[in-house]
Every structure is written in structure tokens, then in C-alpha cells.
Design an enzyme around this catalytic site. Sequence first.
Site, short mmCIF file in Angstrom:
data_model
loop_
_atom_site.label_atom_id
_atom_site.label_comp_id
_atom_site.label_asym_id
_atom_site.label_seq_id
_atom_site.Cartn_x
_atom_site.Cartn_y
_atom_site.Cartn_z
N ASP A 74 33.89 15.38 37.83
CA ASP A 74 32.73 14.61 38.26
C ASP A 74 33.05 13.13 38.47
OD1 ASP A 74 31.52 17.02 37.68
OD2 ASP A 74 29.93 16.15 36.45
N HIS A 220 36.03 14.45 34.05
CA HIS A 220 35.74 13.32 34.95
C HIS A 220 37.04 12.75 35.49
CE1 HIS A 220 32.14 13.77 32.47
NE2 HIS A 220 31.48 13.23 33.47
NI NI Z 1 28.36 12.33 36.61
#
Ligand code: NI
Length: 261
Positions: A74, A220
Site C-alpha cells: 500500500d 507498505h
Molecule cells: Ni494506506
Amino acid sequence: MKNLLSLLLISALSSCAGFGKKETTSPSTPPLPLAPKSTPNTTYVKPPIQQISPTKVTWSSGRKDLKIIAMTFDDGPHPQNTPRLLDMLRKRNVKATFFTIGRSVDLYPHIAKRIVQEGHEIGNHTYTHANLSKLSEANVRKELNRGRDAITRATGATPRIMRPPYGALYKNQRQWIKNVYRYPTILWSVDPLDWKDRNASVVANRLTTRATPGGILLAHDLHKTTVDAMPRTLDTLIAQGYKFVTVSELIRLSKQQPVTN
Ligand code: NI
């Protein structure tokens, strides 16, 4: 792999047995009665595949009887970390899913393009990483439209899934997003808290020990430490026999579940 092969075999058998008729079983329909064990299969073959509702809105994991897993990243693209991650994925022939922020896609369109060119999936993660549960319907639309358009401009691809920033999205919002955009809402089964604990070894440990078949792993690519954790994470899961699939592939495979007696 053995499971996958038997699934293919079962699918083949099922399509033979149905003489081309499509099963329309949905979760609200009671399962078909099973043939007695002694019945010879020349007269009756139990349809072995049950369709999961195509309208399922939220996915946090997929089917658990195949050793498949979806790695998701992400909040990118990031100018250094994402290309470094893409190199690691390419080296291992691992396909992943990137929930990009539209604003960053506009900043680094060539990286978004590379993501798609190398066979990964891109999902909509809004334009500004907004908390959608706090926005009006009009502003949610604005976020999703701008996020989608940035992806399409950069890559030529249209996202088919979305993940709400912070996982924050009300049930009714998920439903209308599904109706309007056809996006299922994608959450996760494992959160290593890599945004909080910037330690590659901790992140790799959490991901590899908590991974289960059908899992959707959250990470992430914004953080250097998360990308540093990937060689060990990927190699460990590969050694354990996991096959990495994109989220859309995980969903496609999971819409067909073997009937369990
Ligand atoms: Ni996010």
C-alpha cells in the site's frame, strides 16, 4: 500444486457431468443432496463445485484449501523503495498487488506503469489517502475517481479492486462502491504493523509466522524497512510451498470452493 491439479480435475469432471448446464447455486440455496456413497457414478455424479456468491463485497482472505497467498503493498509508488521491491519480485517471479495513492501515481507514473508491465495488479487506494468513512458520498466518489484516473493515465489499466485507507469504510459504503464501481473492498488477514515497527526482521517474522493459505498480507512499499524485509519474507513463504497470486486471482479462485461433506 497437488490441490490445484485435483481442483482442475474436479472442474473438468463437473463440466462433463453437467452436460454444459451451468450451476446456479448461491449461498442462500441449500446444498444439493449428496448421492449415497454406494450409488455408482455412472448414474449420478455429485456436482463437486459450489459457486460462492459473485456479489460478495468484502474480502480479507480467500479459500484455505489451496496454498495460495496474496502479497499486497500500500501507499506507493515510492521513487526508491518501489523499484527496489519490483526488482525483488521479478527475481522470484512473484506477482503482487499494489494499492497505490493516486497523488503518488501522478508524481511517479513511470513506476506505476512498470508495476502493471511486470504483471502485478494495481488497486484503487484513493487519490489523497483519505479516510473515506468521514467523507460525503460525493467526496468519496471524487477520491475514487481521481485515484482511478491517475492509475489509468499512467498505466492504461483500470483498477478492479479497492482498499480503503486505514481499512475505514462503512458496510453501506462498501455496498454502493461495489454497485457503482464494481470494486470489492479488499482488507487483509495479516497486518505486520510495518508502518509502526520499522524493523525488517520484525516485519519478516510477523508476515511469515502469521501467513496461512488463502491469506492476504498487508505491507507498505513506502517504507525502506518493509522492502528490506521482503527477500526473507518471500523466500521463506516460497520454501513453504506458497504460490503468490494477485488479489483478483485469489478472488477468482475463491469463488469456486470445493463442497466439503
Ligand atoms: Ni494506506
